[in-house]
Design a protein around this motif. Structure first.
Motif, PDB file in Angstrom:
ATOM      1  N   GLU A  90     -12.144  -7.503   2.156  1.00 50.33           N
ATOM      2  CA  GLU A  90     -13.151  -6.656   1.527  1.00 50.33           C
ATOM      3  C   GLU A  90     -14.087  -6.030   2.559  1.00 50.33           C
ATOM      4  O   GLU A  90     -14.849  -5.120   2.234  1.00 50.33           O
ATOM      5  N   HIS A  91     -14.011  -6.515   3.804  1.00 52.28           N
ATOM      6  CA  HIS A  91     -14.847  -6.000   4.886  1.00 52.28           C
ATOM      7  C   HIS A  91     -13.991  -5.463   6.033  1.00 52.28           C
ATOM      8  O   HIS A  91     -14.407  -5.460   7.186  1.00 52.28           O
ATOM      9  N   VAL A  92     -12.781  -5.016   5.684  1.00 55.32           N
ATOM     10  CA  VAL A  92     -11.868  -4.366   6.628  1.00 55.32           C
ATOM     11  C   VAL A  92     -11.504  -2.999   6.069  1.00 55.32           C
ATOM     12  O   VAL A  92     -11.033  -2.890   4.936  1.00 55.32           O
ATOM     13  N   VAL A  93     -11.736  -1.937   6.859  1.00 52.21           N
ATOM     14  CA  VAL A  93     -11.423  -0.589   6.397  1.00 52.21           C
ATOM     15  C   VAL A  93     -10.493   0.097   7.389  1.00 52.21           C
ATOM     16  O   VAL A  93     -10.711   0.060   8.598  1.00 52.21           O
ATOM     17  N   LEU A  94      -9.423   0.700   6.863  1.00 50.70           N
ATOM     18  CA  LEU A  94      -8.431   1.408   7.664  1.00 50.70           C
ATOM     19  C   LEU A  94      -8.677   2.910   7.506  1.00 50.70           C
ATOM     20  O   LEU A  94      -8.722   3.427   6.384  1.00 50.70           O
ATOM     21  N   SER A  95      -8.820   3.596   8.630  1.00 49.65           N
ATOM     22  CA  SER A  95      -9.170   5.020   8.612  1.00 49.65           C
ATOM     23  C   SER A  95      -7.949   5.921   8.680  1.00 49.65           C
ATOM     24  O   SER A  95      -6.878   5.517   9.147  1.00 49.65           O
ATOM     25  N   HIS A  96      -8.143   7.153   8.227  1.00 52.40           N
ATOM     26  CA  HIS A  96      -7.167   8.243   8.340  1.00 52.40           C
ATOM     27  C   HIS A  96      -5.930   8.049   7.466  1.00 52.40           C
ATOM     28  O   HIS A  96      -4.921   8.730   7.682  1.00 52.40           O
ATOM     29  N   VAL A  97      -5.982   7.162   6.489  1.00 51.58           N
ATOM     30  CA  VAL A  97      -4.781   6.883   5.695  1.00 51.58           C
ATOM     31  C   VAL A  97      -4.420   8.072   4.808  1.00 51.58           C
ATOM     32  O   VAL A  97      -3.276   8.212   4.374  1.00 51.58           O
ATOM     33  N   ASP A  98      -5.367   8.968   4.562  1.00 54.46           N
ATOM     34  CA  ASP A  98      -5.040  10.181   3.806  1.00 54.46           C
ATOM     35  C   ASP A  98      -4.068  11.079   4.566  1.00 54.46           C
ATOM     36  O   ASP A  98      -3.363  11.888   3.953  1.00 54.46           O
ATOM     37  N   ARG A  99      -4.009  10.929   5.887  1.00 55.45           N
ATOM     38  CA  ARG A  99      -3.075  11.740   6.668  1.00 55.45           C
ATOM     39  C   ARG A  99      -1.622  11.370   6.380  1.00 55.45           C
ATOM     40  O   ARG A  99      -0.697  12.129   6.700  1.00 55.45           O
ATOM     41  N   ALA A 100      -1.407  10.203   5.760  1.00 49.05           N
ATOM     42  CA  ALA A 100      -0.052   9.816   5.360  1.00 49.05           C
ATOM     43  C   ALA A 100       0.430  10.622   4.159  1.00 49.05           C
ATOM     44  O   ALA A 100       1.639  10.668   3.879  1.00 49.05           O
ATOM     45  N   LYS A 101      -0.507  11.212   3.421  1.00 57.99           N
ATOM     46  CA  LYS A 101      -0.256  12.130   2.300  1.00 57.99           C
ATOM     47  C   LYS A 101       0.304  11.441   1.054  1.00 57.99           C
ATOM     48  O   LYS A 101       0.011  11.848  -0.060  1.00 57.99           O
ATOM     49  N   ASN A 102       1.094  10.413   1.216  1.00 59.82           N
ATOM     50  CA  ASN A 102       1.892   9.839   0.143  1.00 59.82           C
ATOM     51  C   ASN A 102       1.070   8.901  -0.741  1.00 59.82           C
ATOM     52  O   ASN A 102       0.464   7.944  -0.247  1.00 59.82           O
ATOM     53  N   VAL A 103       1.078   9.147  -2.043  1.00 60.07           N
ATOM     54  CA  VAL A 103       0.307   8.331  -2.977  1.00 60.07           C
ATOM     55  C   VAL A 103       0.848   6.905  -3.034  1.00 60.07           C
ATOM     56  O   VAL A 103       0.074   5.931  -3.006  1.00 60.07           O
ATOM     57  N   ALA A 104       2.159   6.745  -3.106  1.00 54.87           N
ATOM     58  CA  ALA A 104       2.750   5.415  -3.201  1.00 54.87           C
ATOM     59  C   ALA A 104       2.416   4.581  -1.969  1.00 54.87           C
ATOM     60  O   ALA A 104       2.143   3.372  -2.083  1.00 54.87           O
ATOM     61  N   TYR A 105       2.443   5.207  -0.801  1.00 53.36           N
ATOM     62  CA  TYR A 105       2.112   4.471   0.421  1.00 53.36           C
ATOM     63  C   TYR A 105       0.663   4.029   0.403  1.00 53.36           C
ATOM     64  O   TYR A 105       0.337   2.885   0.743  1.00 53.36           O
ATOM     65  N   ASN A 106      -0.227   4.917   0.020  1.00 58.71           N
ATOM     66  CA  ASN A 106      -1.641   4.550  -0.070  1.00 58.71           C
ATOM     67  C   ASN A 106      -1.842   3.416  -1.068  1.00 58.71           C
ATOM     68  O   ASN A 106      -2.638   2.507  -0.842  1.00 58.71           O
TER      69      ASN A 106
END
Length: 323
Positions: A204-220
């Motif tokens: 809950e206190h770990v955030v991964l950045s730039h994941v929107d660059r993966a584009k894919n909804v299923a991956y997110n």
């Protein structure tokens, strides 16, 4: 369990004082190895930076999360001055960035896990070195780091990167400081989340950045399902001839993961700053995202993205152990 404070360069504040927060920025990148290779990253003019942040404050912004960690452009005294002049809270990290931002003979490659852990802890609990570990001596200031940063690239993790993961989680568990990561275009985000879970981090206190660059909804979705937080910062980057994947992801995922998504601008290039003569400027998200959410009938999530989720994410946790 989270504590009720977050740590800024000017000291600890109650999370009630966090206000509207951008969750991934580059506020100061001082002259050095990084800017010698990438002059477009130079952000060291205190007057220009303060002006941009003052405009952000005038628009309602209150807190920014800087993401330049140890010895790759961090300048704690400039960060302090900018915060004082703009009235914007700045959270500055310890940690280690992607390999390309350091020379091949850098000390990061020879330091042990234990010593790296202790370096991160010292930044968090004692104070950040005025020289940012670039000089023959260490001159610790009273200004402390409020999170831990690490980064991975396109391929599988190296042994060196796994050592940094372990040191980051060690320091996280020792101090309660949150963790923020860089992913290259969202790649290896799922593997990052799995490794953090394996190492026992509080997700809950770990955030991964730039994941929107993966584009894919299923991956997110697959990343979010592991329990980490993810950060989107490419809303202004998509070309006009392509979909705005960041906004599409917000529209499709916020109703299902309302507590796990935050946003930022990631304006590492000076050409993105209005005060440097570029654009779109730091206020872009304030000016566009609320209107987008309202148009989609999702205005209730604006409070989550900019206020509630950063408040929980960047607050310190009660350390579950002492090393």
């Amino acid at each position: 369990m989270s504590q009720d404070f977050f740590r800024t360069v000017l000291g600890d504040l109650s999370f009630s004082e966090m206000g509207l927060t951008y969750s991934h920025e580059h506020i100061v990148i001082d002259d050095g190895y990084v800017t010698a290779k990438h002059p477009e990253f130079l952000l060291n003019d205190v007057d220009k930076i303060s002006k941009e942040l003052k405009n952000f404050h005038d628009a309602g912004g209150r807190t920014v999360v800087d993401t330049m960690p140890a010895n790759c452009g961090r300048n704690i005294l400039k960060s302090v001055e900018v915060s004082q002049r703009s009235d914007v809270n700045i959270i500055v990290p310890t940690g280690i960035h992607l390999e390309i931002y350091y020379p091949e003979n850098h000390w990061r490659y020879s330091i042990s896990e234990d010593k790296l852990t202790r370096l991160f802890i010292a930044d968090i609990e004692e104070g950040i070195d005025e020289l940012d570990y670039s000089g023959p001596i260490i001159k610790r200031t009273s200004h402390r780091a409020g999170l831990i940063k690490l980064a991975t690239g396109d391929g599988p993790f190296t042994e060196h990167q796994e050592l940094i993961f372990r040191a980051a989680v060690n320091a996280h568990l020792e101090t309660g400081a949150p963790i923020l990561t860089h992913t290259n275009f969202g790649r290896q985000a799922l593997e990052q989340a799995r490794l953090f879970k394996k190492l026992g981090a509080n997700l809950e206190h770990v955030v991964l950045s730039h994941v929107d660059r993966a584009k894919n909804v299923a991956y997110n979705r697959s990343v979010l399902d592991l329990g980490v937080r993810i950060e989107y910062d490419s809303i202004f980057r998509w070309r006009k001839e392509e979909p705005n994947y960041s906004l599409q992801l917000l529209e499709q995922l916020l109703p299902y993961y309302p507590d796990q998504i935050v946003v930022g601008m990631d304006m590492a290039k000076n050409a993105y700053w209005k005060s440097y003569g570029g654009g779109p400027g730091l206020n872009y998200l304030i000016e566009t995202v609320p209107d987008f959410l309202k148009a989609k009938g999702l205005e209730e999530y604006n409070q989550k993205l900019f206020f509630e989720n950063p408040k929980r994410l960047y607050s310190f946790i009660d350390p579950p152990r002492k090393l």
